[in-house]
Design a protein around this motif. Structure first.
Motif, short mmCIF file in Angstrom:
data_model
loop_
_atom_site.label_atom_id
_atom_site.label_comp_id
_atom_site.label_asym_id
_atom_site.label_seq_id
_atom_site.Cartn_x
_atom_site.Cartn_y
_atom_site.Cartn_z
N SER A 98 26.50 -78.52 -45.69
CA SER A 98 25.81 -77.93 -46.83
C SER A 98 26.16 -78.55 -48.17
CB SER A 98 26.12 -76.43 -46.90
OG SER A 98 27.50 -76.19 -47.13
N LEU A 99 27.08 -79.51 -48.20
CA LEU A 99 27.43 -80.14 -49.48
C LEU A 99 26.20 -80.78 -50.12
CD1 LEU A 99 30.88 -81.78 -48.60
CD2 LEU A 99 30.47 -79.83 -50.11
N PRO A 100 25.99 -80.60 -51.41
CA PRO A 100 24.76 -81.07 -52.07
C PRO A 100 24.81 -82.54 -52.48
CG PRO A 100 26.10 -79.89 -53.65
CD PRO A 100 26.83 -79.80 -52.33
N PHE A 101 25.35 -83.36 -51.61
CA PHE A 101 25.38 -84.81 -51.82
C PHE A 101 25.69 -85.45 -50.47
CE2 PHE A 101 29.26 -82.79 -53.56
CZ PHE A 101 30.15 -83.10 -52.54
N PRO A 102 25.52 -86.77 -50.34
CA PRO A 102 25.75 -87.42 -49.04
C PRO A 102 27.19 -87.31 -48.57
CG PRO A 102 24.47 -88.84 -50.50
CD PRO A 102 24.98 -87.71 -51.34
N VAL A 103 27.34 -87.12 -47.27
CA VAL A 103 28.65 -87.09 -46.63
C VAL A 103 28.68 -88.21 -45.59
CG1 VAL A 103 30.31 -85.77 -45.27
CG2 VAL A 103 28.86 -84.61 -46.96
N ILE A 104 29.58 -89.17 -45.78
CA ILE A 104 29.73 -90.30 -44.88
C ILE A 104 30.96 -90.05 -44.01
CG2 ILE A 104 30.08 -92.80 -44.70
CD1 ILE A 104 29.13 -92.94 -47.67
N CYS A 105 30.85 -90.36 -42.73
CA CYS A 105 32.02 -90.31 -41.86
C CYS A 105 32.26 -91.70 -41.29
CB CYS A 105 31.82 -89.31 -40.72
SG CYS A 105 33.29 -89.08 -39.70
N ALA A 106 33.47 -92.21 -41.48
CA ALA A 106 33.86 -93.52 -40.93
C ALA A 106 34.81 -93.26 -39.76
CB ALA A 106 34.53 -94.38 -41.99
N VAL A 107 34.29 -93.40 -38.55
CA VAL A 107 35.07 -93.12 -37.34
C VAL A 107 35.83 -94.38 -36.97
CG1 VAL A 107 34.95 -92.39 -34.94
CG2 VAL A 107 33.34 -91.43 -36.60
N ASN A 108 37.13 -94.36 -37.20
CA ASN A 108 37.94 -95.56 -37.09
C ASN A 108 38.60 -95.74 -35.72
OD1 ASN A 108 39.29 -93.18 -38.35
ND2 ASN A 108 41.14 -94.35 -37.85
N GLY A 109 38.40 -94.82 -34.80
CA GLY A 109 39.00 -94.92 -33.47
C GLY A 109 38.48 -93.81 -32.60
N VAL A 110 39.28 -93.37 -31.64
CA VAL A 110 38.85 -92.34 -30.72
C VAL A 110 38.48 -91.06 -31.47
CG1 VAL A 110 41.19 -91.48 -30.31
CG2 VAL A 110 39.41 -91.09 -28.60
N ALA A 111 37.37 -90.47 -31.08
CA ALA A 111 36.92 -89.18 -31.60
C ALA A 111 36.69 -88.29 -30.39
CB ALA A 111 35.63 -89.35 -32.41
N ALA A 112 37.58 -87.33 -30.18
CA ALA A 112 37.55 -86.54 -28.96
C ALA A 112 37.49 -85.05 -29.28
CB ALA A 112 38.77 -86.84 -28.10
N GLY A 113 36.85 -84.30 -28.39
CA GLY A 113 36.77 -82.86 -28.58
C GLY A 113 36.10 -82.52 -29.90
N ALA A 114 36.72 -81.62 -30.65
CA ALA A 114 36.18 -81.27 -31.96
C ALA A 114 36.07 -82.50 -32.84
CB ALA A 114 37.06 -80.22 -32.63
N GLY A 115 36.95 -83.47 -32.63
CA GLY A 115 36.91 -84.70 -33.41
C GLY A 115 35.69 -85.55 -33.13
N ALA A 116 35.02 -85.32 -31.99
CA ALA A 116 33.78 -86.03 -31.69
C ALA A 116 32.58 -85.37 -32.33
CB ALA A 116 33.57 -86.10 -30.17
N ASN A 117 32.72 -84.08 -32.67
CA ASN A 117 31.58 -83.34 -33.20
C ASN A 117 31.61 -83.16 -34.71
OD1 ASN A 117 30.52 -83.08 -30.61
ND2 ASN A 117 31.72 -81.24 -30.21
N ILE A 118 32.80 -83.23 -35.31
CA ILE A 118 32.88 -83.17 -36.77
C ILE A 118 32.05 -84.28 -37.43
CG2 ILE A 118 34.45 -83.51 -38.72
CD1 ILE A 118 36.52 -81.88 -37.09
#
Length: 263
Positions: A98-118
């Motif tokens: 809901s933030l009123p501006f762009p949100v970028i995510c830079a996934v730098n390695g393993v993203a597992a569980g909740a870390g895969a969905n954030i």
């Protein structure tokens, strides 16, 4: 608040949150949740922020929940995992979306569980070529939380979601890009440079227009065509009065680069 589990930067309209428990693959504890929440509250209260970059330190983005955290550690009694979702993961996803501006995510390695969905709650996801996404919940007798059952079907369809959720196989960053799960897979040594360059781009972009754009896109699946057209009408009406629209038109007519202020 003194941050011990994250790094926080906020300068030039760019806010950066780095999950910083590299020895634990940046897995979440209650303490980390509270720090991220505090940083997000600071970001929301700062009218000068025009983009958020979320990333991780070390060789992993986030391994999900730290199962050794005393607040959720399985012990003699049953653990109310629903409370963890209600108090921490759910509000985190809602805030990012809901933030009123762009949100970028830079996934730098393993993203597992909740870390895969954030990352899926963010607007644009870049991933290092060595990164991977793993819905490990099925291996613990759980279901993909942190918005997983919401985001995945909408991004990759039911068949692929079922495979990811019920088999728990690793999905490479390259495959994630091909499936449309993320925006782009980049070489490891270029990830942070590209993410920062994108953040810099958004820091000088027409923020209000981008806010309306993301809101309209996220609302679209729940709307009929008539409702969506009405939403577009109302947004265009509001944006037509913005300073950035006036500047965009003026710059176009004067054949120069626009100087957007986000207003």
């Amino acid at each position: 608040m003194q941050y011990e589990s994250i790094l926080f930067e906020n300068t030039g309209g760019i806010a950066v949150i780095t999950l910083n428990r590299p020895d634990k693959l940046n897995s979440f504890t209650v303490a980390m949740h509270l720090e991220v929440r505090d940083a997000l509250e600071r970001i929301k209260a700062d009218a000068g922020v025009r983009v958020l970059l979320l990333t991780g330190a070390g060789r992993g983005f986030c391994a999900g929940q730290d199962l050794s955290d005393r607040a959720v550690k399985p012990g003699d009694g049953a653990v109310d995992l629903g409370e963890s979702i209600e108090k921490y993961y759910g509000p985190l996803v809602q805030t990012l979306r809901s933030l009123p501006f762009p949100v970028i995510c830079a996934v730098n390695g393993v993203a597992a569980g909740a870390g895969a969905n954030i990352p899926l709650a963010c607007d644009i996801v870049l991933a290092a070529r060595s990164a991977s996404f793993v819905e490990v919940f099925c291996k613990l007798g759980l279901l993909p939380d942190t918005g997983g059952t919401y985001f995945l079907p909408r991004l990759v369809g039911t068949a692929r979601t079922m495979g990811l959720a019920m088999l728990g196989n690793k999905l490479s960053a390259e495959q994630a890009e091909q499936w449309g799960l993320i925006w782009k897979c980049v070489d490891d040594d270029k990830l942070q440079t590209e993410a920062r360059a994108m953040a810099q781009h958004f820091a000088s972009a027409p923020t209000k227009g981008l806010a309306h754009t993301k809101a309209a896109i996220y609302q679209s699946p729940a709307n009929t065509l008539t409702e969506q057209l009405a939403l577009e009408r109302d947004s265009m009406r509001a944006l037509g009065y913005s300073r950035d629209y006036k500047e965009g038109v003026t710059a176009f007519l004067e054949k120069r680069a626009p100087l957007f202020t986000g207003e």
